[in-house]
Design a protein around this motif. Structure first.
Motif, short mmCIF file in Angstrom:
data_model
loop_
_atom_site.label_atom_id
_atom_site.label_comp_id
_atom_site.label_asym_id
_atom_site.label_seq_id
_atom_site.Cartn_x
_atom_site.Cartn_y
_atom_site.Cartn_z
N CYS A 1 44.86 -27.62 56.80
CA CYS A 1 44.56 -26.64 55.76
C CYS A 1 43.11 -26.81 55.39
O CYS A 1 42.66 -27.93 55.11
N ASP A 2 42.35 -25.72 55.39
CA ASP A 2 40.94 -25.80 55.07
C ASP A 2 40.71 -25.46 53.60
O ASP A 2 40.68 -24.29 53.22
N LEU A 3 40.56 -26.50 52.81
CA LEU A 3 40.22 -26.33 51.41
C LEU A 3 38.76 -25.90 51.29
O LEU A 3 37.92 -26.30 52.09
N VAL A 4 38.47 -25.12 50.28
CA VAL A 4 37.08 -24.76 50.01
C VAL A 4 36.33 -25.97 49.45
O VAL A 4 35.15 -26.17 49.73
N ASN A 5 37.04 -26.80 48.70
CA ASN A 5 36.49 -28.05 48.18
C ASN A 5 37.55 -29.14 48.33
O ASN A 5 38.73 -28.88 48.16
N GLY A 6 37.12 -30.35 48.64
CA GLY A 6 38.07 -31.46 48.73
C GLY A 6 38.33 -31.91 50.15
O GLY A 6 38.02 -31.22 51.12
N ARG A 7 38.94 -33.07 50.26
CA ARG A 7 39.19 -33.68 51.57
C ARG A 7 40.28 -32.93 52.32
O ARG A 7 41.33 -32.62 51.76
N CYS A 8 40.02 -32.70 53.59
CA CYS A 8 41.03 -32.06 54.43
C CYS A 8 40.74 -32.34 55.90
O CYS A 8 39.60 -32.55 56.31
N TRP A 9 41.81 -32.38 56.68
CA TRP A 9 41.75 -32.38 58.15
C TRP A 9 42.23 -31.01 58.59
O TRP A 9 43.33 -30.58 58.20
N SER A 10 41.44 -30.30 59.40
CA SER A 10 41.90 -29.00 59.85
C SER A 10 41.13 -28.53 61.08
O SER A 10 40.33 -29.28 61.64
N MET B 1 33.49 -20.63 58.00
CA MET B 1 32.19 -20.06 57.61
C MET B 1 32.19 -18.56 57.91
O MET B 1 32.33 -18.15 59.07
N LEU B 2 32.05 -17.76 56.87
CA LEU B 2 32.11 -16.31 57.04
C LEU B 2 30.82 -15.74 57.60
O LEU B 2 30.76 -14.57 57.97
N SER B 3 29.79 -16.57 57.67
CA SER B 3 28.52 -16.23 58.34
C SER B 3 27.76 -17.52 58.53
O SER B 3 28.14 -18.58 57.98
N ALA B 4 26.68 -17.47 59.29
CA ALA B 4 25.86 -18.66 59.50
C ALA B 4 25.23 -19.13 58.19
O ALA B 4 24.84 -20.30 58.08
N ASN B 5 25.12 -18.23 57.20
CA ASN B 5 24.53 -18.58 55.91
C ASN B 5 25.55 -19.10 54.91
O ASN B 5 25.19 -19.47 53.79
N ASP B 6 26.80 -19.12 55.29
CA ASP B 6 27.85 -19.51 54.36
C ASP B 6 27.86 -21.02 54.16
O ASP B 6 27.38 -21.79 54.99
N THR B 7 28.43 -21.45 53.05
CA THR B 7 28.57 -22.88 52.78
C THR B 7 29.74 -23.45 53.56
O THR B 7 30.65 -22.72 53.98
N VAL B 8 29.71 -24.76 53.73
CA VAL B 8 30.81 -25.45 54.40
C VAL B 8 31.25 -26.60 53.51
O VAL B 8 30.43 -27.22 52.81
N ASN B 9 32.52 -26.87 53.49
CA ASN B 9 33.05 -27.99 52.72
C ASN B 9 32.62 -29.30 53.37
O ASN B 9 33.05 -29.63 54.46
N SER B 10 31.78 -30.06 52.68
CA SER B 10 31.23 -31.29 53.25
C SER B 10 32.28 -32.38 53.42
O SER B 10 32.06 -33.36 54.14
N LYS B 11 33.45 -32.21 52.79
CA LYS B 11 34.52 -33.21 52.91
C LYS B 11 35.58 -32.79 53.93
O LYS B 11 36.64 -33.40 54.01
N SER B 12 35.28 -31.75 54.70
CA SER B 12 36.23 -31.25 55.69
C SER B 12 36.05 -31.95 57.03
O SER B 12 34.96 -31.94 57.61
N ALA B 13 37.12 -32.56 57.53
CA ALA B 13 37.15 -33.16 58.87
C ALA B 13 37.68 -32.10 59.82
O ALA B 13 38.89 -31.94 60.00
N ASN B 14 36.77 -31.35 60.41
CA ASN B 14 37.13 -30.17 61.19
C ASN B 14 35.98 -29.91 62.15
O ASN B 14 34.85 -29.67 61.72
#
Length: 270
Positions: free
Chosen positions: A69-78, A83-96
């Motif tokens: 599950c890809d959370l917008v914020n918080g730890r996750c494996w997914s 990213m909806l575009s190259a300029n979009d933010t990414v969740n820094s705590k996402s293991a993906n």
């Protein structure tokens, strides 16, 4: 997994001092991933998220990791593109892998299209299942075999298996056909969902007994009942305009998100 890639994953993935609880989601990819993290780290499931409601077994102050599950914020494996575009933010705590490598809507067809379980298997250097059927089962999870049988994606599919250190799985794909994997999935109900019944108990029609044997992994579900913790609203696949650049700011209050096709996004809102 290649060391240079592994080093790009969040530091919490290698945190052996802190304990976490797991948020199971509604399919076999999540359940196998949770079982792997339980085996490797001792983490236990305390939450279940069906992409509309978050359930819990008990109140807890232990931090949680959402699984598949890809959370917008918080730890996750997914494993989804978020990213909806190259300029979009990414969740820094996402293991993906897709977040780590900054795969977005703009380079969508360069995405990693294997399972979350396969990433965890690789990240923690676990040996592959011994049997041919066990290796097929790992490839079958979340359609992780499909890209190999499409001439448009075979090269990128093989590239990721190389990156994960799973060249042996490419040989398995060479020995089998797409229809054999489809039949395997149907036989063992790998496409079926996990849900909560009226008593709060997790239920599924997935053939867990066979998979346990193939993976040498405990796939038992928590026996205690789950209770509603948080209710969310789910936006079913939203079509994105092909000529417009988006970011998550265009969709306020996102809780979890995934691009399911290049121009379709599905998300839940707080």
């Amino acid at each position: 997994m290649e060391n240079k890639i592994k080093e790009m994953f969040p530091n919490w993935c290698n945190d052996d001092k802190k304990k976490y609880e797991l948020i199971l989601t509604d399919d076999i990819d999540s359940l196998v991933s949770c079982a792997l993290l339980n085996k490797i780290k001792g983490y236990k499931i305390n939450y279940f998220y069906d992409f509309e409601t978050v359930y819990k077994i008990k109140d807890s102050d232990t931090p949680a990791i959402a699984i598949d599950c890809d959370l917008v914020n918080g730890r996750c494996w997914s494993n989804h593109v978020t990213m909806l575009s190259a300029n979009d933010t990414v969740n820094s705590k996402s293991a993906n892998l897709n977040n780590v490598l900054k795969i977005s809507r703009e380079n969508y067809y360069q995405k990693y299209c294997g399972s979350t379980a396969m990433q965890i298997w690789s990240f923690y250097d676990l040996p592959l299942p011994e049997s041919e059927e066990g290796k097929m089962a790992l490839l079958a999870i979340d359609g992780g075999y499909l890209g190999y049988y499409d001439k448009r994606f075979i090269n990128i599919h093989s590239k990721y298996l190389n990156m994960l250190g799973f060249d042996e799985l490419i040989e398995v794909l060479e020995r089998h056909t797409k229809s054999e994997f489809y039949d395997f999935i149907q036989k063992h109900n790998l496409h079926k969902k996990i849900g909560v019944n009226r008593n709060g108990i997790l239920t599924t029609q997935i053939d867990l007994a066979t998979l346990q044997g193939l993976f040498n992994l405990d796939l038992s579900r928590p026996e205690k009942p789950f209770y509603i913790s948080k209710e969310l609203s789910r936006d079913w696949p939203t079509n994105l305009m092909s000529n417009k650049t988006y970011t998550k700011d265009d969709f306020p209050d996102m809780f979890s998100v995934a691009l399911i096709y290049r121009n379709k996004v599905v998300f839940t809102k707080k």
